[in-house]
Design a protein around this motif. Structure first.
Motif, PDB file in Angstrom:
ATOM      1  N   ALA A 232      -3.570  -3.997 -12.032  1.00 30.03           N
ATOM      2  CA  ALA A 232      -2.158  -3.715 -12.272  1.00 30.03           C
ATOM      3  C   ALA A 232      -1.295  -4.330 -11.171  1.00 30.03           C
ATOM      4  O   ALA A 232      -0.223  -4.880 -11.432  1.00 30.03           O
ATOM      5  N   ILE A 233      -1.767  -4.233  -9.931  1.00 26.84           N
ATOM      6  CA  ILE A 233      -1.040  -4.820  -8.802  1.00 26.84           C
ATOM      7  C   ILE A 233      -0.950  -6.333  -8.953  1.00 26.84           C
ATOM      8  O   ILE A 233       0.104  -6.949  -8.741  1.00 26.84           O
ATOM      9  N   GLU A 234      -2.056  -6.951  -9.328  1.00 26.22           N
ATOM     10  CA  GLU A 234      -2.071  -8.403  -9.514  1.00 26.22           C
ATOM     11  C   GLU A 234      -1.106  -8.821 -10.624  1.00 26.22           C
ATOM     12  O   GLU A 234      -0.384  -9.819 -10.494  1.00 26.22           O
ATOM     13  N   THR A 235      -1.078  -8.051 -11.704  1.00 20.96           N
ATOM     14  CA  THR A 235      -0.170  -8.367 -12.806  1.00 20.96           C
ATOM     15  C   THR A 235       1.280  -8.229 -12.368  1.00 20.96           C
ATOM     16  O   THR A 235       2.130  -9.073 -12.694  1.00 20.96           O
ATOM     17  N   ALA A 236       1.583  -7.155 -11.618  1.00 26.95           N
ATOM     18  CA  ALA A 236       2.940  -6.963 -11.118  1.00 26.95           C
ATOM     19  C   ALA A 236       3.341  -8.110 -10.196  1.00 26.95           C
ATOM     20  O   ALA A 236       4.479  -8.592 -10.243  1.00 26.95           O
ATOM     21  N   ALA A 237       2.409  -8.562  -9.358  1.00 32.48           N
ATOM     22  CA  ALA A 237       2.694  -9.677  -8.459  1.00 32.48           C
ATOM     23  C   ALA A 237       2.961 -10.955  -9.249  1.00 32.48           C
ATOM     24  O   ALA A 237       3.871 -11.731  -8.914  1.00 32.48           O
ATOM     25  N   GLN A 238       2.180 -11.194 -10.295  1.00 27.84           N
ATOM     26  CA  GLN A 238       2.396 -12.386 -11.114  1.00 27.84           C
ATOM     27  C   GLN A 238       3.766 -12.353 -11.786  1.00 27.84           C
ATOM     28  O   GLN A 238       4.466 -13.377 -11.842  1.00 27.84           O
ATOM     29  N   LEU A 239       4.163 -11.194 -12.287  1.00 24.34           N
ATOM     30  CA  LEU A 239       5.475 -11.070 -12.904  1.00 24.34           C
ATOM     31  C   LEU A 239       6.582 -11.255 -11.869  1.00 24.34           C
ATOM     32  O   LEU A 239       7.578 -11.927 -12.121  1.00 24.34           O
ATOM     33  N   HIS A 240       6.390 -10.641 -10.710  1.00 23.05           N
ATOM     34  CA  HIS A 240       7.398 -10.708  -9.651  1.00 23.05           C
ATOM     35  C   HIS A 240       7.629 -12.144  -9.210  1.00 23.05           C
ATOM     36  O   HIS A 240       8.776 -12.572  -9.044  1.00 23.05           O
ATOM     37  N   PHE A 241       6.550 -12.886  -9.030  1.00 24.73           N
ATOM     38  CA  PHE A 241       6.664 -14.263  -8.544  1.00 24.73           C
ATOM     39  C   PHE A 241       6.628 -15.300  -9.668  1.00 24.73           C
ATOM     40  O   PHE A 241       6.306 -16.461  -9.434  1.00 24.73           O
ATOM     41  N   ASP A 242       6.973 -14.861 -10.892  1.00 28.35           N
ATOM     42  CA  ASP A 242       7.106 -15.772 -12.032  1.00 28.35           C
ATOM     43  C   ASP A 242       5.848 -16.606 -12.244  1.00 28.35           C
ATOM     44  O   ASP A 242       5.918 -17.788 -12.592  1.00 28.35           O
ATOM     45  N   ARG A 243       4.689 -15.995 -11.996  1.00 27.83           N
ATOM     46  CA  ARG A 243       3.374 -16.603 -12.208  1.00 27.83           C
ATOM     47  C   ARG A 243       3.155 -17.871 -11.383  1.00 27.83           C
ATOM     48  O   ARG A 243       2.325 -18.719 -11.714  1.00 27.83           O
ATOM     49  N   MET A 244       3.902 -18.013 -10.308  1.00 21.53           N
ATOM     50  CA  MET A 244       3.638 -19.099  -9.362  1.00 21.53           C
ATOM     51  C   MET A 244       2.452 -18.734  -8.482  1.00 21.53           C
ATOM     52  O   MET A 244       2.090 -17.560  -8.360  1.00 21.53           O
ATOM     53  N   TRP A 245       1.867 -19.743  -7.829  1.00 21.65           N
ATOM     54  CA  TRP A 245       0.840 -19.446  -6.843  1.00 21.65           C
ATOM     55  C   TRP A 245       1.498 -18.744  -5.664  1.00 21.65           C
ATOM     56  O   TRP A 245       2.570 -19.138  -5.196  1.00 21.65           O
ATOM     57  N   VAL A 246       0.875 -17.668  -5.211  1.00 28.10           N
ATOM     58  CA  VAL A 246       1.345 -16.963  -4.021  1.00 28.10           C
ATOM     59  C   VAL A 246       0.149 -16.686  -3.125  1.00 28.10           C
ATOM     60  O   VAL A 246      -0.997 -16.636  -3.600  1.00 28.10           O
ATOM     61  N   PRO A 247       0.361 -16.498  -1.830  1.00 30.29           N
ATOM     62  CA  PRO A 247      -0.762 -16.194  -0.934  1.00 30.29           C
ATOM     63  C   PRO A 247      -1.486 -14.926  -1.374  1.00 30.29           C
ATOM     64  O   PRO A 247      -0.857 -13.974  -1.852  1.00 30.29           O
ATOM     65  N   PRO A 248      -2.816 -14.892  -1.226  1.00 29.55           N
ATOM     66  CA  PRO A 248      -3.578 -13.706  -1.646  1.00 29.55           C
ATOM     67  C   PRO A 248      -3.162 -12.438  -0.906  1.00 29.55           C
ATOM     68  O   PRO A 248      -3.298 -11.338  -1.436  1.00 29.55           O
ATOM     69  N   GLU A 249      -2.651 -12.590   0.325  1.00 32.92           N
ATOM     70  CA  GLU A 249      -2.203 -11.408   1.063  1.00 32.92           C
ATOM     71  C   GLU A 249      -1.040 -10.723   0.362  1.00 32.92           C
ATOM     72  O   GLU A 249      -0.807  -9.526   0.553  1.00 32.92           O
ATOM     73  N   VAL A 250      -0.292 -11.480  -0.438  1.00 38.02           N
ATOM     74  CA  VAL A 250       0.882 -10.941  -1.121  1.00 38.02           C
ATOM     75  C   VAL A 250       0.513 -10.356  -2.470  1.00 38.02           C
ATOM     76  O   VAL A 250       1.028  -9.315  -2.875  1.00 38.02           O
ATOM     77  N   SER A 251      -0.401 -10.990  -3.184  1.00 43.56           N
ATOM     78  CA  SER A 251      -0.726 -10.551  -4.539  1.00 43.56           C
ATOM     79  C   SER A 251      -1.806  -9.484  -4.578  1.00 43.56           C
ATOM     80  O   SER A 251      -2.037  -8.877  -5.621  1.00 43.56           O
ATOM     81  N   GLY A 252      -2.473  -9.213  -3.476  1.00 44.52           N
ATOM     82  CA  GLY A 252      -3.563  -8.253  -3.458  1.00 44.52           C
ATOM     83  C   GLY A 252      -3.123  -6.860  -3.073  1.00 44.52           C
ATOM     84  O   GLY A 252      -1.964  -6.586  -2.797  1.00 44.52           O
ATOM     85  N   LYS A 253      -4.107  -5.954  -3.039  1.00 48.03           N
ATOM     86  CA  LYS A 253      -3.829  -4.538  -2.805  1.00 48.03           C
ATOM     87  C   LYS A 253      -3.149  -4.248  -1.468  1.00 48.03           C
ATOM     88  O   LYS A 253      -2.272  -3.391  -1.407  1.00 48.03           O
ATOM     89  N   PRO A 254      -3.495  -4.902  -0.344  1.00 46.06           N
ATOM     90  CA  PRO A 254      -2.832  -4.563   0.925  1.00 46.06           C
ATOM     91  C   PRO A 254      -1.339  -4.738   0.882  1.00 46.06           C
ATOM     92  O   PRO A 254      -0.612  -4.129   1.649  1.00 46.06           O
ATOM     93  N   ALA A 255      -0.844  -5.582  -0.036  1.00 46.95           N
ATOM     94  CA  ALA A 255       0.592  -5.814  -0.114  1.00 46.95           C
ATOM     95  C   ALA A 255       1.182  -5.200  -1.379  1.00 46.95           C
ATOM     96  O   ALA A 255       2.154  -5.687  -1.931  1.00 46.95           O
ATOM     97  N   ALA A 256       0.595  -4.123  -1.844  1.00 47.30           N
ATOM     98  CA  ALA A 256       1.012  -3.539  -3.117  1.00 47.30           C
ATOM     99  C   ALA A 256       2.487  -3.184  -3.139  1.00 47.30           C
ATOM    100  O   ALA A 256       3.132  -3.233  -4.186  1.00 47.30           O
ATOM    101  N   LEU A 257       3.046  -2.833  -1.985  1.00 49.18           N
ATOM    102  CA  LEU A 257       4.452  -2.450  -1.945  1.00 49.18           C
ATOM    103  C   LEU A 257       5.301  -3.527  -1.302  1.00 49.18           C
ATOM    104  O   LEU A 257       6.384  -3.278  -0.826  1.00 49.18           O
ATOM    105  N   TYR A 258       4.790  -4.757  -1.287  1.00 50.04           N
ATOM    106  CA  TYR A 258       5.540  -5.866  -0.713  1.00 50.04           C
ATOM    107  C   TYR A 258       6.737  -6.233  -1.562  1.00 50.04           C
ATOM    108  O   TYR A 258       7.736  -6.743  -1.073  1.00 50.04           O
ATOM    109  N   PHE A 259       6.656  -5.968  -2.860  1.00 45.02           N
ATOM    110  CA  PHE A 259       7.690  -6.442  -3.755  1.00 45.02           C
ATOM    111  C   PHE A 259       8.295  -5.370  -4.654  1.00 45.02           C
ATOM    112  O   PHE A 259       8.815  -5.676  -5.709  1.00 45.02           O
ATOM    113  N   PRO A 260       8.227  -4.054  -4.313  1.00 41.79           N
ATOM    114  CA  PRO A 260       8.771  -3.088  -5.268  1.00 41.79           C
ATOM    115  C   PRO A 260      10.283  -3.070  -5.273  1.00 41.79           C
ATOM    116  O   PRO A 260      10.928  -3.427  -4.302  1.00 41.79           O
ATOM    117  N   GLY A 261      10.839  -2.620  -6.393  1.00 40.11           N
ATOM    118  CA  GLY A 261      12.281  -2.445  -6.467  1.00 40.11           C
ATOM    119  C   GLY A 261      12.675  -1.070  -5.980  1.00 40.11           C
ATOM    120  O   GLY A 261      11.851  -0.243  -5.687  1.00 40.11           O
TER     121      GLY A 261
END
Length: 261
Positions: A232-261
Motif C-alpha cells: 500500500a505504501i509503495e502504491t501511494a508513493a507511485q501515485l504521489h510521484f506520478d509513477r516516476m522513478w524515485v529513490p527507494p528510501e522515499v518509496s519504501g516503508k521507512p519513508a511512509a510518512l514522507y509524502f502524506p497530506g
C-alpha cells in the motif's frame, strides 16, 4: 588487427557494456551521487543534467518542481528519452516538516487505539476529523460510546449502497465479490443479518489472501500484514510521484510518512 580496428573494437565493447546498465541503475547512480553532496538543497537542474550526460542518458532535461498528489515534495525532475526520475531536494531523514506530520499521524494512531479501531475506508476526511476530535479528551469508555454513535451516522444504508455499487467494483482485490456483497447487503436489511455477514467473511479473507499471493504458503499472519501494508505504501508513493522513478528510501516503508497530506 590494426591499431584503428583495435580502437573501434574497444569502443564498441565499451558501448556494449554500457547497455547492460539499466535505466533504473543509472537513476540510482545519480541519486547516490546526490546523497554524497553536502546537502540535497545544493542540487541544481544543471548538475543533475550533467550527471545524466555522464551516464550517457539521452536528451536529459532537468527542472525544479513541487511533485505530489498529496503534500507536495520539492524535487528535481529529470526527463530522458526512456523515462523520468524524481530526486527530492529535502532530507530523507531529519526534515522538520516530516517530523511534524509524523507526530500528527502518531497522535491519530493513538486515538484509533483508544476506540479499538482503525482508519475507516472511503469516509470523508472531514467526518473522520470530527470523530477523532470528539474522542480526544474523554475517557476510553466514553470514547467507545462516541465512536459507536459517529459510525452509525456515517455508515448509513445509502452510503453502504454507494460503496458496493460505485467503489467496490474499482478495487482490484474486491471487485470479484461485488455481486456477493450486493446480495449480502440486501439480505442483511431483509432480516438475515448474521447469515449475510457470515457469507462475506470468507470472501473478504480470500481477497486479503490474493493481496499477499506472492508470499509463500508458510508466511505468518504478521508477515502477511506487513507485506500488504508495504504494498500500500509503495502504491501511494507511485501515485504521489506520478509513477516516476524515485529513490527507494522515499518509496519504501521507512519513508511512509514522507509524502502524506
Amino acid at each position: 588487427m590494426s591499431p584503428i580496428s583495435f580502437k573501434i573494437a574497444a569502443i564498441s565493447l565499451w558501448l556494449g557494456q554500457m547497455d547492460f546498465s539499466t535505466l533504473e541503475e543509472k537513476f540510482t547512480g545519480i541519486w547516490r551521487r546526490a546523497t554524497n553532496e553536502t546537502s540535497l538543497n545544493a542540487l541544481t537542474p544543471e548538475l543533475i543534467e550533467k550527471w545524466a550526460s555522464d551516464k550517457r542518458l539521452i536528451n536529459p532535461v532537468a527542472k525544479l518542481a513541487d511533485v505530489g498528489a498529496f503534500n507536495p515534495t520539492p524535487c528535481i525532475v529529470l526527463t530522458v528519452e526512456d523515462g523520468k526520475a524524481c530526486f527530492p531536494t529535502i532530507p530523507i531523514s531529519g526534515d522538520e516538516n516530516y517530523h511534524i506530520r509524523r507526530k500528527q499521524h502518531d497522535d491519530q494512531a493513538a486515538l484509533w487505539d483508544k476506540v479499538e479501531w482503525f482508519m475507516p475506508l472511503w469516509l470523508p476526511m472531514g467526518e473522520i476529523s470530527k470523530l477523532l476530535a470528539s474522542v480526544q479528551h474523554v475517557t476510553r469508555e466514553r470514547a467507545l460510546d462516541l465512536f459507536e454513535y459517529h459510525t452509525s451516522t456515517l455508515y448509513t444504508l445509502a452510503f453502504q449502497a454507494v460503496c458496493i455499487e460505485q467503489i467496490l467494483p474499482l478495487a482490484r482485490s474486491l471487485k470479484e465479490i461485488a455481486p456477493l456483497a450486493r446480495e449480502a447487503y440486501l439480505g442483511a436489511y431483509s432480516g438475515y443479518w448474521a447469515s449475510s455477514v457470515g457469507a462475506l467473511i470468507p470472501a473478504i479473507e480470500g481477497s486479503l489472501t490474493r493481496i499477499v499471493s506472492d508470499l509463500g504458503a508458510k508466511a505468518t499472519s504478521a508477515e502477511k500484514i506487513d507485506h500488504a501494508v508495504n504494498r500500500a505504501i509503495e502504491t501511494a508513493a507511485q501515485l504521489h510521484f506520478d509513477r516516476m522513478w524515485v529513490p527507494p528510501e522515499v518509496s519504501g516503508k521507512p519513508a511512509a510518512l514522507y509524502f502524506p497530506g
